[in-house]
Every structure is written in structure tokens, then in C-alpha cells.
Enzyme design. Sequence first.
Site, PDB file in Angstrom:
ATOM      1  N   ASN A  70      59.481  17.869 -82.052  1.00  0.00           N
ATOM      2  CA  ASN A  70      58.145  17.290 -81.868  1.00  0.00           C
ATOM      3  C   ASN A  70      57.697  16.843 -83.266  1.00  0.00           C
ATOM      4  OD1 ASN A  70      55.304  17.115 -81.937  1.00  0.00           O
ATOM      5  ND2 ASN A  70      55.005  18.741 -80.440  1.00  0.00           N
TER       6      ASN A  70
ATOM      7  N   GLU B 239      59.682  22.678 -68.302  1.00  0.00           N
ATOM      8  CA  GLU B 239      58.482  22.318 -69.071  1.00  0.00           C
ATOM      9  C   GLU B 239      57.383  21.755 -68.168  1.00  0.00           C
ATOM     10  OE1 GLU B 239      58.247  22.417 -72.806  1.00  0.00           O
ATOM     11  OE2 GLU B 239      60.013  23.697 -72.746  1.00  0.00           O
TER      12      GLU B 239
ATOM     13  N   HIS C 277      56.759  30.225 -78.926  1.00  0.00           N
ATOM     14  CA  HIS C 277      55.295  30.239 -78.802  1.00  0.00           C
ATOM     15  C   HIS C 277      54.832  29.769 -77.438  1.00  0.00           C
ATOM     16  CE1 HIS C 277      56.006  26.038 -79.951  1.00  0.00           C
ATOM     17  NE2 HIS C 277      54.771  25.729 -79.635  1.00  0.00           N
TER      18      HIS C 277
ATOM     19  N   HIS D 297      59.292  15.541 -74.458  1.00  0.00           N
ATOM     20  CA  HIS D 297      58.991  15.578 -73.019  1.00  0.00           C
ATOM     21  C   HIS D 297      59.038  14.135 -72.515  1.00  0.00           C
ATOM     22  CE1 HIS D 297      56.434  19.431 -73.745  1.00  0.00           C
ATOM     23  NE2 HIS D 297      57.586  19.771 -73.211  1.00  0.00           N
TER      24      HIS D 297
ATOM     25  N   CYS E 255      49.073  15.139 -72.136  1.00  0.00           N
ATOM     26  CA  CYS E 255      49.521  16.528 -72.336  1.00  0.00           C
ATOM     27  C   CYS E 255      48.409  17.507 -72.003  1.00  0.00           C
ATOM     28  CB  CYS E 255      49.905  16.783 -73.792  1.00  0.00           C
ATOM     29  SG  CYS E 255      51.233  15.772 -74.404  1.00  0.00           S
TER      30      CYS E 255
ATOM     31  N   ASN F 256      49.438  17.868 -83.220  1.00  0.00           N
ATOM     32  CA  ASN F 256      50.439  18.837 -82.772  1.00  0.00           C
ATOM     33  C   ASN F 256      51.318  18.250 -81.669  1.00  0.00           C
ATOM     34  OD1 ASN F 256      50.974  21.277 -83.967  1.00  0.00           O
ATOM     35  ND2 ASN F 256      49.181  22.313 -83.111  1.00  0.00           N
TER      36      ASN F 256
ATOM     37  N   GLY G 201      53.788  24.145 -87.188  1.00  0.00           N
ATOM     38  CA  GLY G 201      55.102  23.488 -87.234  1.00  0.00           C
ATOM     39  C   GLY G 201      56.133  24.198 -86.379  1.00  0.00           C
ATOM     40  N   LEU G 202      55.728  24.559 -85.161  1.00  0.00           N
ATOM     41  CA  LEU G 202      56.574  25.438 -84.339  1.00  0.00           C
ATOM     42  C   LEU G 202      57.561  24.715 -83.437  1.00  0.00           C
ATOM     43  CD1 LEU G 202      53.882  28.066 -83.205  1.00  0.00           C
ATOM     44  CD2 LEU G 202      55.477  28.198 -85.121  1.00  0.00           C
ATOM     45  N   SER G 203      57.352  23.422 -83.201  1.00  0.00           N
ATOM     46  CA  SER G 203      58.121  22.761 -82.141  1.00  0.00           C
ATOM     47  C   SER G 203      59.174  21.810 -82.698  1.00  0.00           C
ATOM     48  CB  SER G 203      57.172  21.973 -81.218  1.00  0.00           C
ATOM     49  OG  SER G 203      56.562  22.829 -80.299  1.00  0.00           O
TER      50      SER G 203
HETATM   51  O1  SUG Z   1      55.136  21.969 -76.738  1.00  0.00           O
HETATM   52  N1  SUG Z   1      53.067  21.277 -79.466  1.00  0.00           N
HETATM   53  C1  SUG Z   1      53.333  21.138 -78.048  1.00  0.00           C
HETATM   54  C2  SUG Z   1      52.907  19.791 -77.532  1.00  0.00           C
HETATM   55  C3  SUG Z   1      52.996  19.705 -76.041  1.00  0.00           C
HETATM   56  C4  SUG Z   1      52.810  18.333 -75.532  1.00  0.00           C
HETATM   57  N2  SUG Z   1      52.882  18.300 -74.125  1.00  0.00           N
HETATM   58  C5  SUG Z   1      53.354  17.283 -73.393  1.00  0.00           C
HETATM   59  N3  SUG Z   1      54.067  16.327 -73.911  1.00  0.00           N
HETATM   60  N4  SUG Z   1      53.148  17.318 -72.119  1.00  0.00           N
HETATM   61  C6  SUG Z   1      54.816  21.362 -77.767  1.00  0.00           C
HETATM   62  O2  SUG Z   1      55.648  20.927 -78.568  1.00  0.00           O
HETATM   63  C7  SUG Z   1      52.930  22.508 -81.555  1.00  0.00           C
HETATM   64  C8  SUG Z   1      52.451  23.859 -82.019  1.00  0.00           C
HETATM   65  C9  SUG Z   1      52.526  24.026 -83.512  1.00  0.00           C
HETATM   66  O3  SUG Z   1      53.439  23.472 -84.127  1.00  0.00           O
HETATM   67  O4  SUG Z   1      51.675  24.768 -84.059  1.00  0.00           O
HETATM   68  C10 SUG Z   1      53.175  22.457 -80.061  1.00  0.00           C
HETATM   69  O5  SUG Z   1      53.450  23.461 -79.461  1.00  0.00           O
END
Ligand code: SUG
Length: 416
Positions: free
Chosen positions: A25, A162, A127, A230, A347, A341, A20-22
Site C-alpha cells: 500500500n 479482504e 494490524h 485491493h 474504502c 493511509n 507504515g504497516l501495509s
Molecule cells: O488495509 N491501510 C489500509 C487501507 C485499506 C483500504 N481499503 C480498501 N482499499 N478497501 C490497508 O492497507 C495503513 C495503516 C498504517 O500504515 O498505519 C492501512 O492499514
Amino acid sequence: MSLTEINFDGIVGPSHNYAGLSLGNIASASHGGDPSYPRAAALQGVAKMRGNLARLGVQGFLLPLPRPNHALLDALALDETTPPQLRAAAWSASSMWTANAATVSPAPDTVDGRCHLTPANLVTMLHRAQEWPDTKRQLAIAFGDIAHFAIHDAVPPSFGDEGAANHMRLCESHDAPGVEVFVYGRPGGRFPARQHEQASRIVARRHGLDPARTVFIEQNPEAIAAGAFHNDVVAVANGRVLFTHAEAFADQQNAYDAIRAAFPALEVVEVPSCAVTLQEAIRTYLFNAQLLTLPSGEMALIVPEECRESASVWGWAEGMLASNGPIRQVIPVDVRQSMANGGGPACLRLRVVCDPARVDPRFLLDEAKANRIERVIAQTWPEQIDPADIGSDALAASVIAARLALLDALDLAQLG
Ligand code: SUG
């Protein structure tokens, strides 16, 4: 020299987990704390690569970065009061999403006639910010032929970059000069705008792009607020085609006009909100698709399985196919572990237009190598990771050993 588009997929690393780091997202937030299945995740990724190898005849890959990142763990001075997300950051397998590895400008677009790559600094998320030095090291090996490639350092902070996820290229054919479109966000919304306008402009200047064939467009703040962290969550381009949701850009008509001024042959395939809402587009990742030109010249859209399960998205796709537009096939693939994720088919790949003969062959896939990669994954990748496992010495030892086994199998131990 024959320039062709090569998709470099990120092999899903053995520490793949849901932390749940982003922020911003939606999938990452909603799956944070779930158990993950790294072996299944990585095998799904290899299956996607195999499909595209069969379709296109060429496919590349990039290797997982070293995790856990001990330098980051040390720098964080962890103790029992530290929120678990900080530790998890150093374990993230996020380099699998190679659309964020770099921005790539193919040789026909650049002033010095080389293919330029700028690793993305990814500074918005801890991260992800740790990725670029190791990514650069790997790119410098894969694209080490400096007569044909130029590898830059990342854009300096605080301008968030990015990579290719916020960059599109339109062209008559992949080997012809293209028009490069950079899509940035403006800060101030409920979620971070990860791509800064100045980062995009710095990359374009460094790569020596012709200003007459370079376009800068603002992302729709409402799309970011809805979870399009993104641009490649709401739009993708290939050849003459821009495939986009109607609410992707801050001013949709201006965006089309600006691209068309630089690239008159533009064909827009727009999905209206009445057919697929922004929310449904983001939930299913319809636009996080690989839009491929097949050897026949037809275009195919490689979408996540989730699209087929959505009545509105699949209904739109069927209508689009019946209408005889430029996209002639829609092919679902199962990348559910990555999707949870927030990472769809697009991606997971970095597109590099270049002569395959100039790429270090260790990064190019063939059937025998796909078998070898699958074998190592099946034997060494953890089957399951529970959030409580993150930080354990036993798991650290096993993910380190798994990655080294893969590097060995691919004759890339120098990345160790
Ligand atoms: O950066 N998810 C990535 C997903 C990247 C998608 N890339 C593109 N759209 N091109 C991000 O948000 C989730 C990791 C976590 O929550 O454990 C994460 O990093």
C-alpha cells in the site's frame, strides 16, 4: 419490503495514526512516521457521510473498534527489542475502512432469501487480522434480525479474505437479483496478494449464491505490483456499470466477457492507460470512488479531492462527463487523512442492500446524530498523534475515553 443500498461508513477512530504497516500500500508506506490528525480525519469522514445522506436520504455507520487492543499487546510479548510496528498494530484505527469489514450478498442473490455477511479475516496484515471478531460482534447487533440477515464467521486462515474491497455486484436495480463478481490475486509478486481465490469461493458457497450469477476473476498482477493492494483501487461497480482501469484484471477482455455472459446488460466505463496511467490512478484513487445511483436515477461518482488536482485524471473526468455516458456527476470529497493511509471514499464504506427498517436504527445517521457525533469528536478525539506517542499510557487513556464517549452518545455502550 423495500430494499435499498445503504453505505455504512467507518467512523475514524481516535487512535488514527501513520505507522507504515501495509506492505504493498504505497500511501501507507510513504506516510509511515508522519504525524496524524485523528480529529480532522474523523470530521472529514462525517462530512462525507453528511453529503451522501443529503444525496441519498439514507446513510449508516459503524463504530471504531477498541484500541489499543490489550489482548494483542499481551500476545506480542513486547520488549525494547520489538520493532515499533508491532506495537502500532495493536493501536491501528484500520477498522475505519469498512469496505474490508465484510463481504455482503443481498437477499435477492442468496438461496435462503436473507442478506448474508461474512466478516473478512484480513489475515495478510497483523494490524487488520485482529479486527474480525469485534467487527462480527458489531454486525450481529446492527443486522441482528436473523429472519433477514445471516452473519457468518470469517473464512479460516490461511485463505486471505479482504471483504467487499474485492467484490462487485452488477444488477438492474439494487433490489433485483444481481451478479456477484469476486476478484482475487495470485501470490508470487513483489507485494502480497491479499485476496485468495479459495476465500472468495468459500464466501460465495456460504452465501448460497447461484453459480450462474457468480463470476471469479483474477486481478492483474501488475496492478498489485503497482500498489493496487485491493481491487477497489482500480475498479468499482454499481447497477449495470463497471467503472474500471484498463489494467485492472489479469485478462481484461476475458473479464468483461465472463461478466457479460452472466450479466448481458453490462456497461463498461473503461479508462485507458493512455488517458490515466495505472500509477496515476493508484496515486489519485480515481477508482476508489463511490459510484452512487441518485434518486433521479443518474449516477454520481464521489472521488477524492486528489483527483481534481491531477491534470490527467480531471481531464479524463471532464471528457467523460461531456460524452454523455452513464456517470453524470463527479463530486470530489476531502478525505486526505484517510487517503494518506491508502483509504479513499470507497474504502471508508460498506454497502449493504437491505430494508432500512430491518437495521438497528442506532447505526443509521440523521442530521441530529451527525451533530452529536461531530460534537463528541471535536471534544474528545486527539488533535494530533506523533509516532512517538504510540504506546504512551496517557494517549491510551485518552483514546479509550474518546471511543467510550462516542458509544455513550449513540446509545451503544454495549460495544464497550
Ligand atoms: O488495509 N491501510 C489500509 C487501507 C485499506 C483500504 N481499503 C480498501 N482499499 N478497501 C490497508 O492497507 C495503513 C495503516 C498504517 O500504515 O498505519 C492501512 O492499514
